[in-house]
Design a protein around this motif. Structure first.
Motif, PDB file in Angstrom:
ATOM      1  N   GLU A   1      34.111   6.130 -25.191  1.00  0.00           N
ATOM      2  CA  GLU A   1      34.576   5.439 -23.806  1.00  0.00           C
ATOM      3  C   GLU A   1      34.044   6.410 -22.722  1.00  0.00           C
ATOM      4  OE1 GLU A   1      36.102   5.489 -26.664  1.00  0.00           O
ATOM      5  OE2 GLU A   1      37.616   3.925 -27.098  1.00  0.00           O
ATOM      6  N   LEU A   2      34.082   7.675 -23.019  1.00  0.00           N
ATOM      7  CA  LEU A   2      33.821   8.610 -21.617  1.00  0.00           C
ATOM      8  C   LEU A   2      32.416   8.172 -21.438  1.00  0.00           C
ATOM      9  CD1 LEU A   2      35.738  11.795 -22.901  1.00  0.00           C
ATOM     10  CD2 LEU A   2      36.417  10.266 -20.791  1.00  0.00           C
ATOM     11  N   ALA A   3      31.709   8.207 -22.393  1.00  0.00           N
ATOM     12  CA  ALA A   3      30.096   8.272 -22.052  1.00  0.00           C
ATOM     13  C   ALA A   3      29.947   6.648 -21.325  1.00  0.00           C
ATOM     14  CB  ALA A   3      29.255   8.076 -23.428  1.00  0.00           C
ATOM     15  N   ILE A   4      30.693   5.524 -21.855  1.00  0.00           N
ATOM     16  CA  ILE A   4      30.429   4.178 -21.174  1.00  0.00           C
ATOM     17  C   ILE A   4      30.861   4.566 -19.720  1.00  0.00           C
ATOM     18  CG2 ILE A   4      31.443   2.060 -21.042  1.00  0.00           C
ATOM     19  CD1 ILE A   4      29.492   2.324 -23.528  1.00  0.00           C
ATOM     20  N   GLU A   5      32.108   5.287 -19.476  1.00  0.00           N
ATOM     21  CA  GLU A   5      32.313   5.532 -17.995  1.00  0.00           C
ATOM     22  C   GLU A   5      31.594   6.237 -17.042  1.00  0.00           C
ATOM     23  OE1 GLU A   5      36.516   6.749 -17.996  1.00  0.00           O
ATOM     24  OE2 GLU A   5      37.240   4.968 -19.215  1.00  0.00           O
ATOM     25  N   ALA A   6      30.613   6.902 -18.041  1.00  0.00           N
ATOM     26  CA  ALA A   6      29.565   7.750 -17.043  1.00  0.00           C
ATOM     27  C   ALA A   6      28.190   7.105 -17.140  1.00  0.00           C
ATOM     28  CB  ALA A   6      29.668   9.192 -17.896  1.00  0.00           C
ATOM     29  N   GLY A   7      28.344   5.781 -17.604  1.00  0.00           N
ATOM     30  CA  GLY A   7      26.965   4.997 -17.623  1.00  0.00           C
ATOM     31  C   GLY A   7      26.196   4.827 -18.737  1.00  0.00           C
ATOM     32  N   ALA A   8      26.935   4.734 -19.842  1.00  0.00           N
ATOM     33  CA  ALA A   8      26.176   4.596 -21.030  1.00  0.00           C
ATOM     34  C   ALA A   8      26.195   2.882 -21.497  1.00  0.00           C
ATOM     35  CB  ALA A   8      26.578   5.237 -22.265  1.00  0.00           C
ATOM     36  N   ASN A   9      25.359   2.332 -22.043  1.00  0.00           N
ATOM     37  CA  ASN A   9      25.283   1.151 -22.188  1.00  0.00           C
ATOM     38  C   ASN A   9      25.174   0.321 -23.496  1.00  0.00           C
ATOM     39  OD1 ASN A   9      22.778   1.396 -21.791  1.00  0.00           O
ATOM     40  ND2 ASN A   9      22.533  -0.486 -20.711  1.00  0.00           N
ATOM     41  N   VAL A  10      25.040   1.151 -24.472  1.00  0.00           N
ATOM     42  CA  VAL A  10      24.864   0.569 -25.745  1.00  0.00           C
ATOM     43  C   VAL A  10      25.677   1.409 -26.858  1.00  0.00           C
ATOM     44  CG1 VAL A  10      22.935   0.560 -27.635  1.00  0.00           C
ATOM     45  CG2 VAL A  10      22.257   0.357 -25.405  1.00  0.00           C
ATOM     46  N   VAL A  11      26.138   0.679 -27.677  1.00  0.00           N
ATOM     47  CA  VAL A  11      26.996   1.294 -28.627  1.00  0.00           C
ATOM     48  C   VAL A  11      26.545   0.817 -30.235  1.00  0.00           C
ATOM     49  CG1 VAL A  11      29.319   1.360 -29.679  1.00  0.00           C
ATOM     50  CG2 VAL A  11      29.041   1.234 -27.403  1.00  0.00           C
ATOM     51  N   MET A  12      26.473   1.694 -31.247  1.00  0.00           N
ATOM     52  CA  MET A  12      25.805   1.453 -32.472  1.00  0.00           C
ATOM     53  C   MET A  12      26.968   1.329 -33.583  1.00  0.00           C
ATOM     54  SD  MET A  12      22.238   3.371 -31.535  1.00  0.00           S
ATOM     55  CE  MET A  12      22.049   3.960 -33.006  1.00  0.00           C
ATOM     56  N   PRO A  13      27.776   0.296 -33.717  1.00  0.00           N
ATOM     57  CA  PRO A  13      28.868   0.181 -34.821  1.00  0.00           C
ATOM     58  C   PRO A  13      28.177   0.492 -36.227  1.00  0.00           C
ATOM     59  CG  PRO A  13      28.856  -1.613 -33.470  1.00  0.00           C
ATOM     60  CD  PRO A  13      27.561  -1.092 -33.007  1.00  0.00           C
ATOM     61  N   ASN A  14      28.606   1.240 -37.213  1.00  0.00           N
ATOM     62  CA  ASN A  14      28.088   1.674 -38.474  1.00  0.00           C
ATOM     63  C   ASN A  14      27.987   0.408 -39.320  1.00  0.00           C
ATOM     64  OD1 ASN A  14      26.797   2.855 -40.761  1.00  0.00           O
ATOM     65  ND2 ASN A  14      27.731   4.642 -40.044  1.00  0.00           N
ATOM     66  N   LEU A  15      27.128  -0.135 -39.773  1.00  0.00           N
ATOM     67  CA  LEU A  15      27.480  -1.303 -40.790  1.00  0.00           C
ATOM     68  C   LEU A  15      27.270  -0.847 -42.314  1.00  0.00           C
ATOM     69  CD1 LEU A  15      24.558  -3.942 -39.472  1.00  0.00           C
ATOM     70  CD2 LEU A  15      27.432  -4.044 -39.297  1.00  0.00           C
ATOM     71  N   THR A  16      26.919   0.463 -42.513  1.00  0.00           N
ATOM     72  CA  THR A  16      26.565   1.109 -43.796  1.00  0.00           C
ATOM     73  C   THR A  16      27.948   0.897 -44.718  1.00  0.00           C
ATOM     74  OG1 THR A  16      25.223   2.459 -42.661  1.00  0.00           O
ATOM     75  CG2 THR A  16      25.406   3.027 -45.114  1.00  0.00           C
TER      76      THR A  16
ATOM     77  N   ILE B   1      25.764   2.309 -10.723  1.00  0.00           N
ATOM     78  CA  ILE B   1      24.340   2.155 -10.708  1.00  0.00           C
ATOM     79  C   ILE B   1      23.877   1.278 -11.834  1.00  0.00           C
ATOM     80  CG2 ILE B   1      23.221   4.477 -11.560  1.00  0.00           C
ATOM     81  CD1 ILE B   1      21.774   4.321  -9.135  1.00  0.00           C
ATOM     82  N   LYS B   2      24.612   1.881 -13.293  1.00  0.00           N
ATOM     83  CA  LYS B   2      24.569   1.054 -14.363  1.00  0.00           C
ATOM     84  C   LYS B   2      24.718  -0.199 -14.166  1.00  0.00           C
ATOM     85  CE  LYS B   2      26.273  -0.563 -17.769  1.00  0.00           C
ATOM     86  NZ  LYS B   2      27.238  -1.652 -18.075  1.00  0.00           N
ATOM     87  N   ASN B   3      25.985  -0.758 -13.473  1.00  0.00           N
ATOM     88  CA  ASN B   3      26.397  -2.245 -13.176  1.00  0.00           C
ATOM     89  C   ASN B   3      25.202  -2.757 -12.507  1.00  0.00           C
ATOM     90  OD1 ASN B   3      28.681  -2.246 -14.859  1.00  0.00           O
ATOM     91  ND2 ASN B   3      29.965  -1.751 -13.349  1.00  0.00           N
ATOM     92  N   GLU B   4      24.749  -2.132 -11.498  1.00  0.00           N
ATOM     93  CA  GLU B   4      23.893  -2.609 -10.446  1.00  0.00           C
ATOM     94  C   GLU B   4      22.503  -3.015 -11.046  1.00  0.00           C
ATOM     95  OE1 GLU B   4      23.973   0.034  -7.072  1.00  0.00           O
ATOM     96  OE2 GLU B   4      25.791  -0.919  -6.455  1.00  0.00           O
TER      97      GLU B   4
END
Ligand code: 5AD
Ligand code: SF4
Length: 378
Positions: A307-322, A42-45
């Motif tokens: 990765e598990l969250a992405i597989e369950a429908g998450a779509n944002v990742v926040m790489p740390n620049l600090t 459903i996230k993809n759609e």
């Protein structure tokens, strides 16, 4: 309870408390896998196939508050305090642009003094002037926001005037977690004073929405005194508030905090991770077109947490620049990923994982939630 699988409709889940509770409680692993697949589909759609990136800057760990769970709470004398200078923050903005991150998040402890407020305003104006290689164009947006980096703020409760000042200066998304939507549980994890009032948090979320921000909120999962019923109400709260974005993650005790004395009450690490991923999937089924983050805290409980969250429908990742120098002092909870997690995702195991699954990383896009665009149309 009727067959859980029958509740997974192509258009998502109905907001029914008994169904959500059954999904959080079920021990049927096979059914839970089906839930994750449905959420991913459903996230993809509804939100597209890609994952959006935001470069995260932890700009200061000074905070006026004393949330009972948080390692950088004001009264924690063991924390070494830092503030990034304006030049250091602009430098990180340029680094984000170079890495192809079209959106950034400025996160920090809560401060409401004039000096801080105007520093942020000036910074926003400076950050908006950074040239992006890809030259993102916000189209029909107001000119002060239409170009440059997409900027999300996560700087706590402020007055509506301050939120407006920062919006006018170029920020267009704001994250303010409710932490728990249950006023009684909120009261147990915060000091009992005016600075930490539940009502004030709700007012702040409403003010953000009035000003025009895309609003994100979220909760911690596996807190002491928290039941699965609380989590179900959190999900229903997100829907009722009609949020655009959500960041949720497991509660992880920090040894120098008052809440840590109740650590024996919380679910196992395995269960907190499992509950967090189920919460992501259930929220995706309830709100198919919002942005949902695969949060850093997930990574503390498992190398594959995001990765598990992405597989369950998450779509944002926040790489740390600090810079690593400061990062170790932004010590919200024990075991927060530090030196081992790089700002540049290229060649990381996480990037390889996305590649293998054909999930595109959407660089060069702000990545606003489809929910926001749908709201604009209404
Ligand atoms: N465990 C997990 N998350 C935490 N945060 C603060 N302390 C902890 C903790 N011990 C989260 C809160 C806050 C965000 C900045 O970090 O949800 O909103
Ligand atoms: Fe400050 Fe946020 Fe930590 Fe609370 S959770 S003490 S507001 S940094």
């Amino acid at each position: 309870m009727r067959n859980l699988l029958e509740t997974l409709r192509p258009e998502g889940l109905l907001p029914q408390a008994d169904v959500l509770l059954a999904w959080l409680k079920t021990t049927d692993r096979e059914a839970v896998s089906r839930l994750y697949e449905a959420a991913f589909r459903i996230k993809n759609e509804r939100s597209g196939p890609g994952v959006f990136l935001r470069g995260l800057m932890e700009i200061s760990n000074r905070c006026q508050k004393n949330c009972l769970y948080c390692g950088i709470r004001h009264q924690n004398a063991a924390t070494l305090r830092y503030d990034l200078s304006e030049e250091e923050i602009l430098q990180l903005g340029r680094k984000a642009a170079e890495l192809g991150y079209a959106s950034i998040v400025l996160q920090g402890g809560e401060r409401t003094d004039n000096k801080f407020v105007s520093k942020i305003t000036r910074l926003l104006q400076g950050l908006k002037n950074i040239e992006l290689k890809s030259g993102v164009d916000g189209g029909t947006r107001k000119p002060h926001q239409a170009k440059g980096l997409g900027i999300t703020l996560s700087l706590g409760e402020q007055t509506e005037e301050v939120y407006r000042e920062w919006y006018e200066a170029g920020a267009h998304r704001y994250l303010l977690r409710i932490e728990s939507s249950d006023p009684e549980l909120y009261g147990k994890i915060h000091p009992n004073d005016r600075l930490h009032a539940y009502e004030r948090r709700i007012e702040a979320l409403e003010a953000l929405r009035r000003v025009g921000y895309q609003v994100g909120t979220g909760v911690m999962i596996g807190l002491p005194f928290q039941s699965e019923e609380h989590l179900v109400n959190d999900l229903l709260f997100f829907r009722q508030m009609d949020i655009d974005m959500c960041g949720m993650g497991p509660y992880i005790p920090h040894h120098d905090t008052p809440l840590a004395v109740h650590a024996h009450l919380i679910p196992s690490a395995e269960r907190r991770l499992d509950l967090s991923i189920r919460m992501v999937a259930l929220l995706r089924m309830l709100m198919p077109n919002i942005n949902i983050a695969a949060t850093t805290a997930l990574q503390v409980l498992s190398d594959r947490g995001r990765e598990l969250a992405i597989e369950a429908g998450a779509n944002v990742v926040m790489p740390n620049l600090t810079d690593l120098l400061y990062r170790s002092n932004y010590d919200l909870y024990d075991g927060k990923p530090g030196a081992s997690v790089d700002a540049d995702l290229t060649d990381s195991p996480f990037a390889r994982y996305l590649q293998e699954r054909n999930i595109p990383i959407l660089r060069g896009e702000w990545g606003d939630s489809m929910h926001y665009f749908a709201r604009q149309r209404d």
